[in-house]
Design an enzyme around this catalytic site. Structure first.
Site, PDB file in Angstrom:
ATOM      1  N   GLY A 164     -40.856  93.298 -61.479  1.00  0.00           N
ATOM      2  CA  GLY A 164     -40.277  92.015 -61.884  1.00  0.00           C
ATOM      3  C   GLY A 164     -40.335  91.800 -63.383  1.00  0.00           C
ATOM      4  O   GLY A 164     -40.483  92.741 -64.154  1.00  0.00           O
ATOM      5  N   ASN A 165     -40.183  90.518 -63.783  1.00  0.00           N
ATOM      6  CA  ASN A 165     -40.038  90.162 -65.193  1.00  0.00           C
ATOM      7  C   ASN A 165     -38.927  91.022 -65.799  1.00  0.00           C
ATOM      8  O   ASN A 165     -39.103  91.716 -66.797  1.00  0.00           O
ATOM      9  CB  ASN A 165     -41.369  90.344 -65.944  1.00  0.00           C
ATOM     10  CG  ASN A 165     -41.324  89.676 -67.310  1.00  0.00           C
ATOM     11  OD1 ASN A 165     -41.604  90.275 -68.325  1.00  0.00           O
ATOM     12  ND2 ASN A 165     -40.923  88.420 -67.342  1.00  0.00           N
ATOM     13  N   HIS A 198     -35.811  92.799 -67.449  1.00  0.00           N
ATOM     14  CA  HIS A 198     -35.116  92.763 -68.739  1.00  0.00           C
ATOM     15  C   HIS A 198     -33.978  93.775 -68.683  1.00  0.00           C
ATOM     16  O   HIS A 198     -33.733  94.396 -67.639  1.00  0.00           O
ATOM     17  CB  HIS A 198     -36.086  93.034 -69.901  1.00  0.00           C
ATOM     18  CG  HIS A 198     -36.983  94.213 -69.670  1.00  0.00           C
ATOM     19  ND1 HIS A 198     -36.503  95.503 -69.589  1.00  0.00           N
ATOM     20  CD2 HIS A 198     -38.315  94.296 -69.452  1.00  0.00           C
ATOM     21  CE1 HIS A 198     -37.491  96.324 -69.383  1.00  0.00           C
ATOM     22  NE2 HIS A 198     -38.606  95.626 -69.273  1.00  0.00           N
ATOM     23  N   HIS A 237     -34.316  97.156 -66.908  1.00  0.00           N
ATOM     24  CA  HIS A 237     -34.250  97.134 -65.433  1.00  0.00           C
ATOM     25  C   HIS A 237     -32.807  97.022 -64.968  1.00  0.00           C
ATOM     26  O   HIS A 237     -32.387  97.678 -64.023  1.00  0.00           O
ATOM     27  CB  HIS A 237     -35.007  95.923 -64.873  1.00  0.00           C
ATOM     28  CG  HIS A 237     -36.481  95.952 -65.103  1.00  0.00           C
ATOM     29  ND1 HIS A 237     -37.109  95.066 -65.941  1.00  0.00           N
ATOM     30  CD2 HIS A 237     -37.447  96.739 -64.596  1.00  0.00           C
ATOM     31  CE1 HIS A 237     -38.411  95.306 -65.944  1.00  0.00           C
ATOM     32  NE2 HIS A 237     -38.638  96.309 -65.149  1.00  0.00           N
ATOM     33  N   GLY A 247     -37.162 104.758 -64.800  1.00  0.00           N
ATOM     34  CA  GLY A 247     -36.894 104.882 -66.235  1.00  0.00           C
ATOM     35  C   GLY A 247     -37.739 105.982 -66.866  1.00  0.00           C
ATOM     36  O   GLY A 247     -38.886 106.204 -66.465  1.00  0.00           O
ATOM     37  N   LYS A 248     -37.164 106.626 -67.881  1.00  0.00           N
ATOM     38  CA  LYS A 248     -37.911 107.686 -68.571  1.00  0.00           C
ATOM     39  C   LYS A 248     -39.009 107.121 -69.470  1.00  0.00           C
ATOM     40  O   LYS A 248     -39.829 107.865 -69.980  1.00  0.00           O
ATOM     41  CB  LYS A 248     -36.962 108.519 -69.440  1.00  0.00           C
ATOM     42  CG  LYS A 248     -36.200 109.569 -68.673  1.00  0.00           C
ATOM     43  CD  LYS A 248     -35.601 110.559 -69.646  1.00  0.00           C
ATOM     44  CE  LYS A 248     -34.636 111.469 -68.947  1.00  0.00           C
ATOM     45  NZ  LYS A 248     -33.953 112.365 -69.903  1.00  0.00           N
ATOM     46  N   LYS A 249     -38.986 105.828 -69.714  1.00  0.00           N
ATOM     47  CA  LYS A 249     -40.060 105.271 -70.545  1.00  0.00           C
ATOM     48  C   LYS A 249     -41.420 105.568 -69.901  1.00  0.00           C
ATOM     49  O   LYS A 249     -42.379 105.880 -70.583  1.00  0.00           O
ATOM     50  CB  LYS A 249     -39.878 103.769 -70.719  1.00  0.00           C
ATOM     51  CG  LYS A 249     -41.083 103.182 -71.349  1.00  0.00           C
ATOM     52  CD  LYS A 249     -40.884 101.819 -71.888  1.00  0.00           C
ATOM     53  CE  LYS A 249     -42.215 101.258 -72.276  1.00  0.00           C
ATOM     54  NZ  LYS A 249     -43.046 101.008 -71.093  1.00  0.00           N
ATOM     55  N   SER A 308     -41.878  94.958 -70.206  1.00  0.00           N
ATOM     56  CA  SER A 308     -42.332  93.591 -69.888  1.00  0.00           C
ATOM     57  C   SER A 308     -43.510  93.208 -70.771  1.00  0.00           C
ATOM     58  O   SER A 308     -43.733  92.031 -71.046  1.00  0.00           O
ATOM     59  CB  SER A 308     -42.762  93.500 -68.425  1.00  0.00           C
ATOM     60  OG  SER A 308     -41.671  93.815 -67.614  1.00  0.00           O
TER      61      SER A 308
END
Ligand code: PAF
Length: 283
Positions: free
Chosen positions: A27-28, A30, A33, A145-147, A184
């Protein structure tokens, strides 16, 4: 978009669907996402997202209690984008009606290094909840995500070892214009810290440039990068050059021969811990 809170409702919504594309989140939401949801939409139908802040992956001194819970805003954002068909937002009792005694333990050489070294239990918690979410949603595709590079590898390895029929897709890291990876946790940064935060990515880019220019001394590059960050007030957990395929340390010969690499970093600015990484493919 249908918002469901129980596994039973979720299964009712998804009965007979064979091409579900899934995006798990805490959640949260951005822009990063929302980009994952867009990618999901290109690879399956319907798209299912989940929002669940998973206690199992937080350490005792981490931010589980203060992790932002913004369900109403998140729903609004998803409604606006129109990519998601079902949002699964269970509460803790729904996901963990009894103590979760069966848990997935990633191997120490993958789950115990880098993030796993600084956040013991983190990848066990992630793997366990992802396995559980996969079992509820039964997706054919899931997007990460790759992050969270190591998380992506842990999930891929878990799927391979358990023969889960889920194709894991990776989305590139989404960044602000100044290079800061969206997260986030960026909202915890004080204004001066936010101004300093892009240095993390800039430092990774310097390592990338050095390797592309022929430098193969991983240790010296890592130390230099960590020193640069420390000199600007960061508390560095690690800056580490690894092989993309297994996150092991590359030999100098491998670096020279163009082994695909990734440089990963985690460091704190004030009270906020940021992570980032950059893939390096020497031509
Ligand atoms: O990346 C995240 O947001 C979480 O680790 C995940 C994959 C949703 C599991 O809780």
């Amino acid at each position: 978009m249908k918002v469901v809170h129980t596994i039973e409702e979720l299964r009712d919504q998804l009965r007979g669907q064979l091409r579900v594309a899934f995006v798990p989140t805490m959640g949260n939401l951005h822009q990063a996402h929302l980009s994952l949801m867009k990618l999901a939409r290109q690879h399956g139908d319907p798209v299912v997202a989940s929002i669940f802040v998973n206690r199992l992956q937080f350490g005792p001194n981490e931010d589980f209690d203060r992790y932002p819970r913004t369900l109403a805003d998140d729903i609004e954002k998803l409604e606006r984008e129109r990519d998601v068909y079902v949002l699964f937002a269970p509460n803790e009792r729904e996901m963990y009606p009894e103590p979760q005694n069966f848990q997935i333990q990633p191997p120490p050489d993958l789950g115990g290094i880098l993030e796993g070294e600084f956040r013991p239990g983190f990848f066990g918690g992630v793997s366990t909840v992802v396995m559980k979410l996969f079992s509820c949603v039964q997706p054919s595709v899931a997007v990460f995500g790759k992050k969270d590079y190591q998380q992506l590898m842990v999930v891929r390895n878990m799927c391979r070892q358990f023969q889960l029929p889920v194709n894991i897709l990776a989305h590139e890291t989404v960044r602000d214009a100044d290079g800061l990876a969206l997260s986030s946790r960026n909202m915890y940064l004080q204004p001066a810290e936010r101004a300093e935060a892009p240095r993390l990515f800039a430092t990774l880019k310097k390592v990338q440039a050095a390797i592309e220019a022929g430098d193969a001394d991983a240790q010296a590059l890592e130390s230099q990068a960590a020193e640069d960050l420390s000199a600007h007030g960061w508390q560095v957990d690690y800056v580490s050059l690894r092989r993309q395929r297994d996150l092991l340390r590359p030999q100098a010969g491998e670096i020279q021969a163009g082994e695909p690499l990734v440089v990963l970093a985690a460091a704190k600015l004030g009270a906020t811990r940021l992570i980032d990484n950059l893939e390096i493919c020497k031509k």
